[in-house]
Design a protein around this motif. Structure first.
Motif, mmCIF file in Angstrom:
data_model
loop_
_atom_site.group_PDB
_atom_site.id
_atom_site.type_symbol
_atom_site.label_atom_id
_atom_site.label_comp_id
_atom_site.label_asym_id
_atom_site.label_seq_id
_atom_site.Cartn_x
_atom_site.Cartn_y
_atom_site.Cartn_z
ATOM 1 N N THR A 54 3.944 5.899 -4.659
ATOM 2 C CA THR A 54 4.049 6.683 -5.931
ATOM 3 C C THR A 54 2.868 7.309 -6.661
ATOM 4 N N GLU A 55 2.155 6.591 -7.201
ATOM 5 C CA GLU A 55 0.825 6.891 -7.747
ATOM 6 C C GLU A 55 -0.394 6.042 -7.207
ATOM 7 N N THR A 56 -0.967 6.570 -6.115
ATOM 8 C CA THR A 56 -2.006 5.499 -5.683
ATOM 9 C C THR A 56 -3.687 6.143 -5.909
ATOM 10 N N ALA A 57 -4.176 5.224 -6.626
ATOM 11 C CA ALA A 57 -5.692 5.854 -6.957
ATOM 12 C C ALA A 57 -6.592 5.364 -5.799
ATOM 13 N N VAL A 58 -7.220 6.077 -5.220
ATOM 14 C CA VAL A 58 -8.054 5.909 -3.995
ATOM 15 C C VAL A 58 -9.698 6.114 -4.679
ATOM 16 N N THR A 59 -10.528 5.386 -4.703
ATOM 17 C CA THR A 59 -11.853 5.492 -5.220
ATOM 18 C C THR A 59 -13.032 5.164 -4.073
ATOM 19 N N LYS A 60 -14.071 5.520 -4.095
ATOM 20 C CA LYS A 60 -15.205 5.133 -2.892
ATOM 21 C C LYS A 60 -15.494 3.583 -2.847
ATOM 22 N N ASP A 61 -15.009 2.929 -3.634
ATOM 23 C CA ASP A 61 -15.001 1.412 -3.687
ATOM 24 C C ASP A 61 -13.810 0.764 -2.892
ATOM 25 N N ASN A 62 -12.696 1.151 -3.421
ATOM 26 C CA ASN A 62 -11.235 0.672 -2.582
ATOM 27 C C ASN A 62 -10.872 1.645 -1.182
ATOM 28 N N ILE A 63 -11.708 2.515 -0.646
ATOM 29 C CA ILE A 63 -11.153 3.332 0.346
ATOM 30 C C ILE A 63 -11.363 2.487 1.697
ATOM 31 N N PHE A 64 -12.361 1.429 1.518
ATOM 32 C CA PHE A 64 -12.340 0.631 2.813
ATOM 33 C C PHE A 64 -11.160 -0.185 3.222
ATOM 34 N N ASP A 65 -10.640 -0.615 1.899
ATOM 35 C CA ASP A 65 -9.308 -1.591 2.123
ATOM 36 C C ASP A 65 -8.282 -0.597 2.625
ATOM 37 N N PHE A 66 -8.244 0.644 2.121
ATOM 38 C CA PHE A 66 -7.172 1.362 2.783
ATOM 39 C C PHE A 66 -7.168 1.797 4.044
ATOM 40 N N ILE A 67 -8.755 1.921 4.642
ATOM 41 C CA ILE A 67 -8.985 2.105 6.010
ATOM 42 C C ILE A 67 -8.691 0.840 6.978
ATOM 43 N N ALA A 68 -9.090 -0.319 6.267
ATOM 44 C CA ALA A 68 -8.702 -1.570 6.982
ATOM 45 C C ALA A 68 -7.274 -1.684 7.253
ATOM 46 N N ARG A 69 -6.428 -1.429 6.224
ATOM 47 C CA ARG A 69 -4.965 -1.421 6.300
ATOM 48 C C ARG A 69 -4.418 -0.461 7.567
ATOM 49 N N TYR A 70 -5.054 0.709 7.483
ATOM 50 C CA TYR A 70 -4.717 1.801 8.537
ATOM 51 C C TYR A 70 -4.877 1.328 9.911
ATOM 52 N N ASP A 71 -6.180 0.773 9.994
ATOM 53 C CA ASP A 71 -6.665 0.231 11.383
ATOM 54 C C ASP A 71 -5.949 -0.879 11.902
ATOM 55 N N GLN A 72 -5.302 -1.900 10.915
ATOM 56 C CA GLN A 72 -4.325 -3.034 11.467
ATOM 57 C C GLN A 72 -3.345 -2.397 11.566
ATOM 58 N N ILE A 73 -2.650 -1.409 10.876
ATOM 59 C CA ILE A 73 -1.391 -1.032 11.480
ATOM 60 C C ILE A 73 -1.682 -0.271 13.181
ATOM 61 N N LYS A 74 -2.662 0.662 12.957
ATOM 62 C CA LYS A 74 -2.795 1.360 14.462
ATOM 63 C C LYS A 74 -3.046 0.536 15.497
ATOM 64 N N ASN A 75 -3.786 -0.851 15.308
ATOM 65 C CA ASN A 75 -4.426 -1.335 16.560
ATOM 66 C C ASN A 75 -3.353 -2.612 16.778
ATOM 67 N N ASP A 76 -2.541 -3.027 16.225
ATOM 68 C CA ASP A 76 -1.452 -3.817 16.581
ATOM 69 C C ASP A 76 -0.429 -3.258 17.271
ATOM 70 N N ASP A 77 -0.042 -3.715 18.717
ATOM 71 C CA ASP A 77 0.916 -3.143 19.739
ATOM 72 C C ASP A 77 2.140 -3.537 18.956
#
Length: 436
Positions: A54-77
């Motif tokens: 919907t409306e998601t704020a991305v900052t230089k502090d929480n960007i790594f949380d989004f990266i971690a979630r992305y990696d979690q989805i990508k790396n789980d077969d």
């Protein structure tokens, strides 16, 4: 008299037809953009899924949380499945599986072969369709879009923070390129200020498809056509009096001479505002029906007055500039109308006068950079701007270089154009009054 002038304008068949054409054109554009949305050719359809972003704020502090979630989805077969992408057109723009076993099978199948048989090619396509499953794909694609966009900007100012991540900025020297100096280029100063503000203050992403389309319609020349039509309609305000001989009656009345010009300018202003507001209202209604008007609080690419605007603020800025620009163009039409006694010549002159600043840069090379910038900032060209993206200029004056936003030049130029034409309304009416 103002009501009388407005009644004449709004009962004019040309004006009625103009309103109908505006509605039809906007509806046609909305239908076309909606069809493109349904094809899934762009990333916005992913962001528009109501259960995704919907409306998601991305900052230089929480960007790594989004990266971690992305990696979690990508790396789980377990998050992968065989997906029939043929039914989706190009909506799955992230191709290829991260699963080593699948990649190994594809490499084994194509190893050492220049061409594949139909059966082998079909098997490669089948294996390649082993992708993120339907349930997680919208979230995965939205994360990819937000992370890619934010880290691209972040890498210019905080490259060390992205070290040892998939989004680490590459070293141009490794590819035989020279590193771009982003600190000394005058032209990029405005863009660097904008991007650093966005990184430091965060970027809000979301379903802003409707707002993005609405604020970008200037590129299709529709607002310019609107302004030309409004100007042509305004031409009749003086020439109509001359042709119908009602000017003699007005001049014979007690207050006719004194109030006529003022009332016609006021009526012209009200008319130009009504036409502009009708256009803006139709945009909101029609695009709102097709896409909804969610995402007004998401971040645009416009940097103005030291901050980045939201899409809703961009729309309000666009509305204000349209009102000012169309009024300035209408004043020019009134000046022509006051100076001409015949409608057809007045219409032709108004048309040419209105579109000339748009035509000149197309047919004539303008070597002077400052003159080119001034032409681009005139009202007719201001209507053609994309109002969700900043454009910066270099202006050289008295040995000093300025880097203003193009939007900051529009109001001064509209005021100058209005000030130039206003005296001609008085001059034309006075000359006609004396000669008659």
């Amino acid at each position: 008299m103002i009501k009388y002038e407005l009644k004449k304008l709004f009962t004019n068949k040309f004006v009625i037809a103009m309103f109908a054409v505006i509605f039809t054109v906007i509806l046609a554009i909305a239908i076309y953009t909606y069809s493109e949305y349904k094809k899934g050719m762009r990333v916005e359809p992913i962001l528009m899924k109501k259960w995704t972003v919907t409306e998601t704020a991305v900052t230089k502090d929480n960007i790594f949380d989004f990266i971690a979630r992305y990696d979690q989805i990508k790396n789980d077969d377990d998050n992968y499945d065989y997906v029939d992408t043929s039914k989706r057109g190009n909506s799955r723009y992230l191709q290829g599986s991260k699963t080593t076993e699948i990649e190994a099978k594809i490499n084994e199948l194509i190893k050492g072969k220049q061409t594949l048989t139909e059966e082998e090619y079909a098997e490669v396509l089948h294996l390649d369709s082993y992708q993120i499953n339907d349930k997680l794909y919208p979230e995965f694609a939205a994360l990819h879009y937000m992370i890619s966009d934010f880290t691209y900007k972040m890498a210019n100012f905080y490259p060390e923070a992205l070290k040892e991540t998939e989004w680490e900025p590459y070293d141009p020297a490794e590819f035989g390129f020279e590193a771009e100096d982003k600190t000394t280029s005058i032209y990029t100063q405005g863009y660097n200020l904008r991007d650093k503000y966005m990184v430091d203050n965060g970027i809000t992403y979301g379903r802003n498809y409707a707002w993005n389309e609405i604020t970008d319609l200037g590129a299709l020349l529709i607002p310019a056509v609107l302004a030309v039509a409004a100007a042509i309609a305004a031409v009749t305000m003086f020439t109509g009096e001359y042709n119908l001989k009602t000017d003699a009656l007005i001049m014979a009345s007690r207050h006719g001479r004194r109030r006529l010009i003022r009332n016609k300018i006021i009526a012209g202003g009200i008319f130009s505002a009504a036409v502009t507001l009708y256009y803006l209202l139709m945009l909101l209604i029609i695009f709102g029906c097709f896409f909804s008007l969610d995402g007004g609080g998401t971040t645009s690419q416009i940097f103005l007055s030291g901050r980045v605007l939201t899409y809703f603020e961009c729309f309000m800025l666009m509305a204000g500039i349209y009102l000012i620009a169309v009024f300035a163009i209408t004043v020019g039409a009134l000046a022509v109308s006051a100076c001409c006694t015949k409608i057809i010549p007045a219409v032709l002159i108004t048309f040419l006068l209105t579109i000339t600043p748009f035509i000149i840069p197309i047919v004539v090379y303008i070597g002077n950079n400052n003159l080119s910038i001034l032409l681009d900032s005139l009202p007719i060209n201001a209507l053609l701007l994309c109002f969700n993206y900043s454009h910066f200029y270099e202006i050289h004056f008295d040995g000093v270089t300025y880097v203003p936003s193009q939007l900051s030049l529009i109001l001064p130029m509209a005021l100058i154009q209005t000030a130039v034409f206003l005296p001609f309304i008085h001059i034309g009416w006075r000359k006609h009054r004396i000669s008659n």
